[in-house]
Design an enzyme around this catalytic site. Sequence first.
Site, PDB file in Angstrom:
ATOM      1  N   ASN A 152       0.866  -1.174   0.000  1.00 52.77           N
ATOM      2  CA  ASN A 152       0.000   0.000   0.000  1.00 52.77           C
ATOM      3  C   ASN A 152       0.906   1.227   0.000  1.00 52.77           C
ATOM      4  O   ASN A 152       1.510   1.538   1.021  1.00 52.77           O
ATOM      5  CB  ASN A 152      -0.897  -0.031   1.252  1.00 52.77           C
ATOM      6  CG  ASN A 152      -1.718   1.240   1.402  1.00 52.77           C
ATOM      7  OD1 ASN A 152      -1.753   2.088   0.504  1.00 52.77           O
ATOM      8  ND2 ASN A 152      -2.378   1.381   2.548  1.00 52.77           N
ATOM      9  N   HIS A 199      -9.481   1.230   4.963  1.00 54.43           N
ATOM     10  CA  HIS A 199      -8.217   1.400   5.696  1.00 54.43           C
ATOM     11  C   HIS A 199      -8.454   2.337   6.878  1.00 54.43           C
ATOM     12  O   HIS A 199      -9.245   3.274   6.784  1.00 54.43           O
ATOM     13  CB  HIS A 199      -7.153   1.968   4.751  1.00 54.43           C
ATOM     14  CG  HIS A 199      -5.780   1.929   5.332  1.00 54.43           C
ATOM     15  ND1 HIS A 199      -5.351   2.838   6.268  1.00 54.43           N
ATOM     16  CD2 HIS A 199      -4.753   1.065   5.143  1.00 54.43           C
ATOM     17  CE1 HIS A 199      -4.103   2.539   6.613  1.00 54.43           C
ATOM     18  NE2 HIS A 199      -3.720   1.464   5.949  1.00 54.43           N
ATOM     19  N   GLU A 239      -6.803   4.719   7.968  1.00 52.77           N
ATOM     20  CA  GLU A 239      -6.564   6.138   7.672  1.00 52.77           C
ATOM     21  C   GLU A 239      -7.798   6.768   7.045  1.00 52.77           C
ATOM     22  O   GLU A 239      -8.076   7.950   7.256  1.00 52.77           O
ATOM     23  CB  GLU A 239      -5.320   6.276   6.780  1.00 52.77           C
ATOM     24  CG  GLU A 239      -4.054   6.009   7.587  1.00 52.77           C
ATOM     25  CD  GLU A 239      -2.885   5.459   6.792  1.00 52.77           C
ATOM     26  OE1 GLU A 239      -2.909   5.520   5.550  1.00 52.77           O
ATOM     27  OE2 GLU A 239      -1.938   4.952   7.429  1.00 52.77           O
ATOM     28  N   GLU A 269      -5.228  -4.735  10.654  1.00 55.85           N
ATOM     29  CA  GLU A 269      -4.217  -3.699  10.824  1.00 55.85           C
ATOM     30  C   GLU A 269      -4.486  -2.933  12.117  1.00 55.85           C
ATOM     31  O   GLU A 269      -5.283  -1.974  12.126  1.00 55.85           O
ATOM     32  CB  GLU A 269      -4.257  -2.720   9.643  1.00 55.85           C
ATOM     33  CG  GLU A 269      -3.945  -3.349   8.312  1.00 55.85           C
ATOM     34  CD  GLU A 269      -3.351  -2.346   7.326  1.00 55.85           C
ATOM     35  OE1 GLU A 269      -2.305  -2.647   6.775  1.00 55.85           O
ATOM     36  OE2 GLU A 269      -3.926  -1.268   7.146  1.00 55.85           O
ATOM     37  N   SER A 294       3.633  -2.116  10.302  1.00 52.11           N
ATOM     38  CA  SER A 294       5.083  -2.214  10.565  1.00 52.11           C
ATOM     39  C   SER A 294       5.677  -3.572  10.177  1.00 52.11           C
ATOM     40  O   SER A 294       6.588  -4.061  10.847  1.00 52.11           O
ATOM     41  CB  SER A 294       5.390  -1.881  12.036  1.00 52.11           C
ATOM     42  OG  SER A 294       5.035  -0.533  12.317  1.00 52.11           O
ATOM     43  N   LYS A 353       0.067   4.244  -0.213  1.00 55.30           N
ATOM     44  CA  LYS A 353      -0.593   5.422   0.368  1.00 55.30           C
ATOM     45  C   LYS A 353      -0.362   6.624  -0.561  1.00 55.30           C
ATOM     46  O   LYS A 353      -0.286   6.436  -1.776  1.00 55.30           O
ATOM     47  CB  LYS A 353      -0.093   5.647   1.796  1.00 55.30           C
ATOM     48  CG  LYS A 353      -0.210   4.357   2.640  1.00 55.30           C
ATOM     49  CD  LYS A 353      -0.011   4.555   4.102  1.00 55.30           C
ATOM     50  CE  LYS A 353      -0.157   3.222   4.822  1.00 55.30           C
ATOM     51  NZ  LYS A 353      -0.055   3.330   6.276  1.00 55.30           N
ATOM     52  N   GLY A 376       2.849   2.309  10.823  1.00 56.99           N
ATOM     53  CA  GLY A 376       3.853   3.361  10.702  1.00 56.99           C
ATOM     54  C   GLY A 376       4.595   3.691  11.980  1.00 56.99           C
ATOM     55  O   GLY A 376       5.290   4.705  12.052  1.00 56.99           O
TER      56      GLY A 376
HETATM   57  P1  13P Z   1       3.221   0.403   7.599  1.00 57.22           P
HETATM   58  O1  13P Z   1       3.685  -0.907   6.989  1.00 57.22           O
HETATM   59  O2  13P Z   1       3.963   1.584   7.062  1.00 57.22           O
HETATM   60  O3  13P Z   1       3.152   0.336   9.090  1.00 57.22           O
HETATM   61  O4  13P Z   1       1.702   0.628   7.074  1.00 57.22           O
HETATM   62  C1  13P Z   1       0.786  -0.410   7.210  1.00 57.22           C
HETATM   63  C2  13P Z   1      -0.436  -0.061   6.455  1.00 57.22           C
HETATM   64  O5  13P Z   1      -1.178   0.826   6.826  1.00 57.22           O
HETATM   65  C3  13P Z   1      -0.716  -0.832   5.226  1.00 57.22           C
HETATM   66  O6  13P Z   1      -2.002  -0.606   4.760  1.00 57.22           O
END
Ligand code: 13P
Length: 249
Positions: free
Chosen positions: A11, A97, A99, A167, A212, A13, A173
């Site tokens: 992803n 997601h 976010e 997640e 992560s 983003k 992150g």
């Molecule tokens: P990270 O791998 O950067 O922690 O992000 C995970 C994520 O949100 C994947 O959709």
Amino acid sequence: MKQSVKLIVGNWKMHGLSAALVEAQALNDALRDGAASARVGVCPPATLIDRMRSVLADGPVELGGQDCHASPSGAFTGSISAEMLADAGAGLVILGHSERRTAFGETDAEVASKVEAAIAAGLEPIVCVGESLAQREAGEALAVVTAQVRGSLPMGLSDHPFAVAYEPVWAIGTGLTPTTTQIAEAHAAIRAAIIERLGQGASKAPILYGGSVKPDNAGEILAAPEVGGALVGGASLKAADFLGIIRAA
Ligand code: 13P
């Protein structure tokens, strides 16, 4: 029992300009010989999907979007429909997601409508669920993900390919990851909720872990019970890092 093939999805983003296509190219080149035992996908920003389709044309890496609108078309300035993603070359789409749930206020019901739009357009949805740190500390993690699965997976999904991604919001992150025991508990609760909602026909849908995931922890995470793959953020942006995760599968 033989484990089924893992699904490893990047992803990106809101990262990636034209120059980042070389990373997709490097990934594709490394996997073209069929060396990977995993199924691999990349979900770049929508602006790169069509060009990435050309880059990935003769390789095994699949393409996906990061969100879609619930309607096939209409007066929704700035939005992109599932049909448009499919038309641009996507086969996958990440939905719900955290976010988007947090920053854009997406509810389970809205996510379920988007999942319906995705399957109508022939896309394979990856539906994200996960608890916040406060919810985990309050002992509510399993109840939260169970409720999200119930609310976000429409009934019609059982006849289509799909995945769920666990997640935990506090692991995204941050460099923090749950223990493999915590991951296994969450995945077991998610599996039970999927079957309760959609029936035994959905017992094989992969449940990905995200948050992560890095080359050095991927092997342990991917070996945990009911972990059918990984949804990778930061470590999917560079082909070398992402390949380290793919090779751990
Ligand atoms: P990270 O791998 O950067 O922690 O992000 C995970 C994520 O949100 C994947 O959709």
